[in-house]
Design a protein around this motif. Structure first.
Motif, PDB file in Angstrom:
ATOM      1  N   UNK A   1       1.484  -0.917   0.092  1.00 56.60           N
ATOM      2  CA  UNK A   1      -0.130   0.379   0.095  1.00 56.60           C
ATOM      3  C   UNK A   1       0.829   1.667  -0.026  1.00 56.60           C
ATOM      4  N   UNK A   2       2.086   1.515   0.484  1.00 52.46           N
ATOM      5  CA  UNK A   2       3.433   2.189   1.007  1.00 52.46           C
ATOM      6  C   UNK A   2       4.498   1.616   0.156  1.00 52.46           C
ATOM      7  N   UNK A   3       5.131   2.621  -0.220  1.00 50.15           N
ATOM      8  CA  UNK A   3       6.699   1.912  -0.544  1.00 50.15           C
ATOM      9  C   UNK A   3       7.390   1.313   0.462  1.00 50.15           C
ATOM     10  N   UNK A   4       7.901   0.372  -0.186  1.00 53.35           N
ATOM     11  CA  UNK A   4       8.069  -0.911   1.129  1.00 53.35           C
ATOM     12  C   UNK A   4       9.019  -1.946   0.739  1.00 53.35           C
TER      13      UNK A   4
ATOM     14  N   UNK B   1       2.076   0.874 -12.598  1.00 51.52           N
ATOM     15  CA  UNK B   1       3.240   0.262 -12.081  1.00 51.52           C
ATOM     16  C   UNK B   1       3.087  -0.631 -13.383  1.00 51.52           C
ATOM     17  N   UNK B   2       3.728  -0.489 -14.207  1.00 54.72           N
ATOM     18  CA  UNK B   2       4.694  -1.319 -14.886  1.00 54.72           C
ATOM     19  C   UNK B   2       4.680  -2.867 -14.495  1.00 54.72           C
TER      20      UNK B   2
ATOM     21  N   UNK C   1       8.089  -2.747  -5.535  1.00 52.02           N
ATOM     22  CA  UNK C   1       8.289  -1.550  -3.834  1.00 52.02           C
ATOM     23  C   UNK C   1       7.588  -0.837  -3.881  1.00 52.02           C
ATOM     24  N   UNK C   2       6.837  -0.231  -4.894  1.00 50.55           N
ATOM     25  CA  UNK C   2       6.254   0.922  -4.919  1.00 50.55           C
ATOM     26  C   UNK C   2       5.126   1.073  -4.562  1.00 50.55           C
ATOM     27  N   UNK C   3       4.395   2.419  -3.929  1.00 49.08           N
ATOM     28  CA  UNK C   3       2.802   2.058  -3.817  1.00 49.08           C
ATOM     29  C   UNK C   3       1.596   1.850  -4.158  1.00 49.08           C
TER      30      UNK C   3
END
Length: 350
Positions: free
Chosen positions: A194-197, A214-215, A206-208
């Motif tokens: 849900x959030x960057x991690x 997101x490709x 790894x992006x939200x």
């Protein structure tokens, strides 16, 4: 085989829960009985997420948890929380077919662990690692008649393969396909945060999920070629995750051998809805994705978006509920598999 057929579900996430719910909503209760669900999560959470679903709404029936069982409309389903196939006593429940919905097993070696542990037949909710890892990969409406009933492991392919292969097959038979470029616009999945991690080896993942388009990588082209070998080397595909919870789409760019206008292609798609009822649908209304939430079809052709340029190029737009449509196709494959096995048994008794 005696009815009802005894089913088990391994993995009670989005697809596992949709499959159980689809069994209830489709009126298959006289033919199938879910006797066991294996899921690492706790029973109370399983019951809660069965009853209350943010995507598909409240379960249309009674759901409760009691004494190690899910109770669905009065029927008790044993629940286990094992992390390996061998840790479940499938034989004790007399399982006829296992619906493997965890997404964790793609090799024949891994899937045969269920067979060795007491599940005589396994239907998998994802493509196998290779065609040789399963006895058959089935897209209902395209090659389901190839089942003979004696298979041990069958894959129901993927939601995107089920959406695109019937359409490509129709177009190739009618006009011939020189090349195809497929772009999947897919709703978010649980391999995204849900959030960057630090969530995935693919850095894009790894992006939200809810803040970006997101490709991601996709094996759709290989899945198409596995089902339609005549298109080998002719298909390219890419996938883009979009920040919505459910319903996806495929944008198809085709180079056809025959020049056809949009009206002729749309007429072909409309007529195809009668070939296998419930598989394909067609609409030319001004749609948004939410219109297809909980839609059981494999694909809905949006005729308002069909374009051609007169040089053999065509562009089609396909909607599909990536959860509910696929869950219903799994059950269609199961119906066919059970039916073919019954026919084989009847023939042997004669």
């Amino acid at each position: 085989m005696n009815f009802p057929v005894r089913l088990a579900i391994n993995g009670y996430g989005r697809i596992g829960r949709c499959v159980l719910r689809a069994l209830q909503e489709s009126g298959r209760g006289d033919y199938y009985q879910v006797v066991l669900v294996n899921e690492p999560s706790d029973l109370d959470s399983m019951a809660y997420l069965t009853r209350f679903d943010s995507t598909h709404g409240i379960f249309p029936g009674d759901v409760s948890a009691e004494d190690g069982h899910l109770r669905i409309n009065g029927q008790k389903i044993r629940v286990t929380h094992a992390d390996s196939p061998e840790a479940v006593d499938w034989r004790a429940e007399g399982v006829d077919y296992l619906l493997e919905c965890s997404g964790q097993y793609g090799s024949r070696e891994g899937l045969m662990r269920f067979v060795g542990a007491g599940c005589p037949r396994v239907l998998v909710s994802q493509p196998a690692n290779s065609a040789q890892d399963v006895d058959a990969t089935i897209v209902h409406g395209v090659n389901h008649e190839s089942l003979h009933g004696g298979e041990t492991i069958v894959s129901a392919a993927s939601c995107t393969t089920n959406a695109i292969v019937p359409v490509l097959d129709l177009l190739d038979r009618a006009y011939g396909i020189r090349h195809a470029l497929l772009t999947t616009l897919h709703s978010v999945m649980n391999d995204q945060p849900l959030i960057d991690g630090y969530h995935h080896r693919d850095l894009r993942r790894t992006r939200s999920a809810m803040q970006s388009i997101v490709p991601v990588s996709t094996g759709l082209a290989q899945g198409v070629e596995r089902l339609l070998p005549n298109l080998a080397g002719k298909v390219q595909a890419k996938a883009i995750r979009v920040p919505i919870h459910n319903v996806s789409a495929i944008d198809m760019v085709l180079n056809l051998r025959e020049n056809e206008g949009a009206d002729a292609i749309n007429a072909l798609m409309r007529d195809a809805t009668e070939i296998v009822p419930g598989l394909l649908d067609y609409s030319d209304n001004p749609h948004a994705s939410i219109d297809f939430n909980h839609n059981p079809h494999s694909a809905i052709v949006d005729g308002s978006q069909t374009r051609t340029n007169g040089d053999g190029f065509a562009n089609l737009f396909i909607w599909f509920d990536n959860e509910w449509g696929f869950a219903n196709r799994m059950l269609d494959v199961l119906d066919c598999w059970v039916g073919k096995r019954e026919q084989g048994g009847a023939a042997a008794r004669r």
